[in-house]
Write a protein that holds these residues in place. Structure first.
Motif, PDB file in Angstrom:
ATOM      1  N   ASN A 247      10.298  -1.068  -6.165  1.00  0.00           N
ATOM      2  CA  ASN A 247      11.122  -2.246  -6.038  1.00  0.00           C
ATOM      3  C   ASN A 247      12.686  -1.816  -5.517  1.00  0.00           C
ATOM      4  OD1 ASN A 247      10.860  -1.587  -8.825  1.00  0.00           O
ATOM      5  ND2 ASN A 247      12.379  -3.449  -8.843  1.00  0.00           N
ATOM      6  N   ASP A 251      13.981  -0.241   2.375  1.00  0.00           N
ATOM      7  CA  ASP A 251      13.891   0.227   3.626  1.00  0.00           C
ATOM      8  C   ASP A 251      15.086   0.829   4.241  1.00  0.00           C
ATOM      9  OD1 ASP A 251      11.288  -0.942   3.553  1.00  0.00           O
ATOM     10  OD2 ASP A 251      11.741  -2.505   4.722  1.00  0.00           O
ATOM     11  N   TYR A 286       6.521  -5.144  -9.554  1.00  0.00           N
ATOM     12  CA  TYR A 286       5.919  -5.143  -8.123  1.00  0.00           C
ATOM     13  C   TYR A 286       4.644  -5.260  -8.170  1.00  0.00           C
ATOM     14  CZ  TYR A 286       5.107  -0.472  -9.956  1.00  0.00           C
ATOM     15  OH  TYR A 286       4.829   0.354 -10.923  1.00  0.00           O
ATOM     16  N   THR A 288       0.829  -4.118  -6.020  1.00  0.00           N
ATOM     17  CA  THR A 288       0.112  -2.919  -5.107  1.00  0.00           C
ATOM     18  C   THR A 288       0.455  -3.092  -3.725  1.00  0.00           C
ATOM     19  OG1 THR A 288      -2.186  -4.113  -5.088  1.00  0.00           O
ATOM     20  CG2 THR A 288      -1.700  -2.424  -6.734  1.00  0.00           C
ATOM     21  N   ALA A 289       0.492  -4.519  -3.123  1.00  0.00           N
ATOM     22  CA  ALA A 289       0.864  -4.685  -1.760  1.00  0.00           C
ATOM     23  C   ALA A 289       2.386  -3.986  -1.359  1.00  0.00           C
ATOM     24  CB  ALA A 289       0.808  -6.326  -1.443  1.00  0.00           C
ATOM     25  N   LEU A 290       3.186  -4.187  -2.250  1.00  0.00           N
ATOM     26  CA  LEU A 290       4.649  -3.786  -2.001  1.00  0.00           C
ATOM     27  C   LEU A 290       4.516  -2.201  -2.259  1.00  0.00           C
ATOM     28  CD1 LEU A 290       8.125  -5.048  -3.298  1.00  0.00           C
ATOM     29  CD2 LEU A 290       7.351  -2.525  -3.730  1.00  0.00           C
ATOM     30  N   ALA A 292       2.116  -0.160  -1.516  1.00  0.00           N
ATOM     31  CA  ALA A 292       1.431   0.236  -0.490  1.00  0.00           C
ATOM     32  C   ALA A 292       2.286   0.229   0.863  1.00  0.00           C
ATOM     33  CB  ALA A 292       0.258  -0.382  -0.045  1.00  0.00           C
ATOM     34  N   HIS A 293       2.903  -0.813   0.848  1.00  0.00           N
ATOM     35  CA  HIS A 293       4.018  -1.030   2.205  1.00  0.00           C
ATOM     36  C   HIS A 293       5.114   0.280   2.058  1.00  0.00           C
ATOM     37  CE1 HIS A 293       7.297  -2.539   4.715  1.00  0.00           C
ATOM     38  NE2 HIS A 293       8.225  -2.711   3.590  1.00  0.00           N
ATOM     39  N   LYS A 294       5.571   0.380   0.936  1.00  0.00           N
ATOM     40  CA  LYS A 294       6.653   1.694   0.683  1.00  0.00           C
ATOM     41  C   LYS A 294       6.105   2.875   1.163  1.00  0.00           C
ATOM     42  CE  LYS A 294       9.831  -1.259  -0.565  1.00  0.00           C
ATOM     43  NZ  LYS A 294      10.958  -1.627   0.309  1.00  0.00           N
ATOM     44  N   ALA A 296       3.573   3.400   3.206  1.00  0.00           N
ATOM     45  CA  ALA A 296       3.313   3.406   4.662  1.00  0.00           C
ATOM     46  C   ALA A 296       4.847   3.395   5.471  1.00  0.00           C
ATOM     47  CB  ALA A 296       2.643   2.069   5.239  1.00  0.00           C
ATOM     48  N   ARG A 297       5.669   2.790   4.878  1.00  0.00           N
ATOM     49  CA  ARG A 297       7.063   3.001   5.358  1.00  0.00           C
ATOM     50  C   ARG A 297       7.600   4.440   5.520  1.00  0.00           C
ATOM     51  NH1 ARG A 297      11.159   1.746   8.048  1.00  0.00           N
ATOM     52  NH2 ARG A 297      12.343   0.051   8.132  1.00  0.00           N
TER      53      ARG A 297
END
Length: 450
Positions: A247, A251, A286, A288-290, A292-294, A296-297
């Motif tokens: 968290n 980005d 946080y 799991t969606a957050l 996974a986003h990190k 992938a980013r």
């Protein structure tokens, strides 16, 4: 005023348990004693001073701390024995009752180690009662000092302590009680420490702390601004960020690291569980969606990035179904390595109020499955880089042993003893990566100096 003459020619033995932050602090303690004329003890020599820096992240860690203290007392009879670190903070009375321990220092006392050590040395020399200094469990508001640390000890890499303490109070964790609230020095002071490391020949620095993404609570600054300032220090070729809460991994930070001069494509992100329900039980900040986003980013910005992940198994409330969710989630992620550790009951934590308890046998079985998954992911990551070119920062090897180092994205590389050269130590060397070594823990060198 410290009488340094009392320490001239004395020898010290050090033992560190736990995290990179502890290793950084121990190196700093060693430097402080070295400034007094204290030398590291030889392999079979008796020490005059023993310093044990402890960990208390699990019950197993507590047990290892007690074993280490007893072992050091037996190995160095008559030495001044100093115990510090998280276990010393949380269990000061227990530690102080161990036969042979002379000085117990909590979190506030680390910065004044030399003063306490000098007093204890005087008392011990006079045969008077030893001094014990440590705050009790729960008095985190009393832990207000920040002990600076930027040291390498006997390693190639420097470890720079940028933050200490934690405000999160996850249900399974006692570290906020041991380390206190989140606090940090100024960016300017950290830049000065890095410049000092450069003057000593430092090439790579690892940023350490308890919750380093929380940097700025004390000074009103931001972690990303610290990263930008450090990136501008000439002479340091590489920085690594030891661990960042998902968290707090912004980005903006990911994009900056991807384009930076010296921050490596290497991240370590604590997940703890791949089940949203378990994350809620843990009071993590946080889902799991957050997470996974990190991941992938990072991979979008740095396709070759090494991503390490912390996972806890067998926590209270982790049903079989929740563990299977965790396994499936981790299997789906493009990460490189899992740091797997079983849940351990810690006194005074909120997790003890969760009714479902996972058996030790089941914890071991779940750990084994995740460790096997980790091995498969790491081997696949390494295999993708066979035949590619990379820069490796090599570390000095024991005579007759293979030399090791790491690529920009943290692939461990092995250079056979016959090809190792002293001039490679602490140098960035261009190599072509070969196949796996004998135990598949590293890649070999197919060509060097290309």
């Amino acid at each position: 005023m410290i009488d340094s003459s009392a320490f001239q020619g004395k020898k010290a033995a050090y033992y560190t348990l736990g995290c990179k932050l502890n290793f950084s602090e121990t190196s700093t303690f060693g430097r402080m004693l070295s400034d007094l004329g204290v030398k590291p003890v030889g392999r079979d020599e008796p020490a005059d001073i023993c310093l044990i820096n402890t960990c208390s992240v699990t019950e197993v860690a507590d047990h290892k701390c007690r074993q280490a203290i007893h072992r050091m007392v037996r190995k160095h009879p008559g030495a001044l024995v100093v115990v510090t670190g998280c276990y010393a903070q949380l269990e000061s009375e227990t530690v102080s009752r161990i036969d042979g321990v002379d000085l117990v220092l909590g979190s506030n006392e680390k910065a004044s180690l030399v003063d306490y050590l000098s007093d204890a040395w005087t008392r011990k020399s006079a045969g008077t009662e030893a001094l014990h200094e440590c705050h009790a469990v729960g008095k985190t508001r009393d832990i207000t000092t920040f002990a600076p640390s930027c040291s390498r000890g006997n390693r190639t890499r420097y470890f720079l302590k940028v933050q200490d303490g934690c405000d999160y109070y996850c249900t399974y964790c006692t570290i906020p009680f041991a380390r206190g609230f989140s606090r940090n020095p100024t960016i300017a002071s950290l830049v000065d420490q890095v410049r000092q490391a450069v003057s000593e020949g430092g090439r790579e620095i690892v940023l350490t702390g308890v919750n380093i993404g929380d940097f700025g609570k004390t000074t009103g600054e931001r972690f990303v601004d610290l990263v930008k300032a450090l990136d501008g220090v000439e002479g340091i070729s590489r920085y690594r960020i030891s661990s960042l809460e998902p968290n707090l991994l912004t980005d903006e930070l990911i994009d900056y690291c991807a384009a930076s001069r010296a921050f490596m494509p290497h991240f370590h992100i604590p997940l703890q569980s791949g089940s949203d329900e378990v994350l809620r039980l843990m009071h993590r900040r946080y889902d799991t969606a957050l997470f996974a986003h990190k991941v992938a980013r990072i991979k979008a910005a740095m396709p070759d990035a090494f991503i390490g992940v912390d996972v806890m198994v067998g926590t209270r409330g982790e049903t079989e179904a929740y563990f299977e969710e965790c396994y499936a989630f981790l299997e789906s992620l493009d990460v490189t390595q899992l740091h797997v550790f079983p849940y351990s009951e810690r006194p005074g934590t909120a997790a003890l109020r969760i009714p479902l308890v996972v058996s030790e046998q089941e914890k071991k079985a779940r750990s084994k499955r995740l460790l096997d998954l980790s091995d498969a992911k790491t081997q696949a990551f390494y295999a993708q880089h066979i035949g590619t070119d990379a820069e490796v920062l090599f570390e000095r090897a024991t005579r007759g042993k293979a030399m090791h180092g790491f690529t920009e994205n943290y692939i461990r590389v092995e250079l056979p003893a016959a090809e190792a050269r002293e001039e490679y130590d602490n140098q960035l060397v261009r190599v072509r990566l070969g196949g796996f070594n004998h135990d598949r823990s590293a890649l070999t060198v197919a060509a060097i100096g290309i």
